[in-house]
Design a protein around this motif. Structure first.
Motif, PDB file in Angstrom:
ATOM      1  N   HIS A  34      32.938  49.763  27.165  1.00  0.00           N
ATOM      2  CA  HIS A  34      32.522  48.490  27.755  1.00  0.00           C
ATOM      3  C   HIS A  34      32.047  47.498  26.703  1.00  0.00           C
ATOM      4  CE1 HIS A  34      29.124  45.892  29.169  1.00  0.00           C
ATOM      5  NE2 HIS A  34      30.066  45.510  30.010  1.00  0.00           N
ATOM      6  N   TYR A  68      34.081  43.366  35.268  1.00  0.00           N
ATOM      7  CA  TYR A  68      34.233  44.443  34.280  1.00  0.00           C
ATOM      8  C   TYR A  68      32.870  45.038  33.926  1.00  0.00           C
ATOM      9  CZ  TYR A  68      35.872  46.721  29.965  1.00  0.00           C
ATOM     10  OH  TYR A  68      36.181  47.627  28.980  1.00  0.00           O
ATOM     11  N   SER A  69      31.890  44.182  33.713  1.00  0.00           N
ATOM     12  CA  SER A  69      30.550  44.648  33.362  1.00  0.00           C
ATOM     13  C   SER A  69      29.839  45.266  34.559  1.00  0.00           C
ATOM     14  CB  SER A  69      29.725  43.486  32.801  1.00  0.00           C
ATOM     15  OG  SER A  69      30.221  43.095  31.538  1.00  0.00           O
ATOM     16  N   TYR A  72      30.985  48.822  34.845  1.00  0.00           N
ATOM     17  CA  TYR A  72      30.351  49.707  33.855  1.00  0.00           C
ATOM     18  C   TYR A  72      28.919  50.050  34.245  1.00  0.00           C
ATOM     19  CZ  TYR A  72      27.363  50.831  29.940  1.00  0.00           C
ATOM     20  OH  TYR A  72      26.400  51.414  29.163  1.00  0.00           O
TER      21      TYR A  72
END
Length: 231
Positions: A34, A68-69, A72
């Protein structure tokens, strides 16, 4: 994707490691997957935004980076809840970070420029930190890990100190000045940006305390070695 990386790390990459160390090592691997990519993705998302303002609307690519974060931090949050439920500091950190990302992405749809810039500052040390963490986990039984840990500690501490102790607070100050002016109140509710400021300020404060303790520990270790040599 992050769940898949976690399983690969646990059952393949670190299969020879102690069962006590594998969860932490697997967490490091998803952090590596990440952190550095997030820096490049967030940098592009910020630079490609023509408005680049603290109150500008999120672009489609900025929302993608936020997703995306979010993915994670959700995966790593599950990791801590399952394997380290007593680590309330990290669990609280992940929950607070998710709150910031989710409100920015799905509630107000504005302010991604500021949030992603903070993400860049937070993750620019990710590669070095995760390598340092993995070396720290094995330094007691692997000579190379001990040497790598000693080698990485000073530069990692220095980079972390500059980013979290100088760049982070300065950007947060600029961000706070803008929001306090009321320029974003029409698109970002006051309670939202206030909560963002509180979360980031808390994270920076804890980071400064953490790195300060590491510097003190390193100093004591180095001075202790020098005293032994002079005897």
């Amino acid at each position: 994707m992050f769940f898949g990386i976690y399983l690969i790390a646990n059952f393949i990459v670190f299969r020879s490691w102690s069962p006590k160390l594998r969860p932490e090592a697997s967490s490091c691997l998803i952090s590596l997957a990440h952190g550095t990519p997030a820096v490049f993705l967030a940098s592009y998302a910020v630079l490609a935004d023509p408005s680049r303002g603290f109150a500008s609307s999120n672009t489609q690519f900025q929302n993608l980076v936020l997703d995306y974060s979010i993915a994670y931090f959700l995966m790593d949050l599950v990791h801590y809840i399952v394997f380290f439920p007593s680590d309330v500091l990290f669990i609280g950190h992940h929950l607070a970070t998710l709150f910031v990302f989710i409100t920015c992405r799905y509630m107000v749809s504005h302010g991604a420029f500021a949030i992603l810039f903070l993400l860049i500052l937070a993750e620019v040390t990710s590669f070095c930190q995760n390598a340092w963490t993995l070396a720290n986990a094995r330094k007691a039984d692997v000579v190379f890990a001990a040497k790598l840990y000693d080698f990485l500690s000073p530069p990692f501490y220095a980079l972390y100190s500059v980013v979290r102790g100088l760049a982070g607070p300065y950007f947060l100050y600029e961000m706070g000045v803008f929001y306090v002016s009321g320029a974003a109140d029409s698109v970002i509710p006051r309670w939202v940006w206030v909560s963002w400021i509180v979360v980031v300020l808390s994270a920076i404060s804890v980071s400064i305390l953490w790195i300060s303790n590491l510097w003190i520990e390193l100093y004591r270790k180095r001075t202790g070695k020098l005293e032994k040599k002079t005897r």
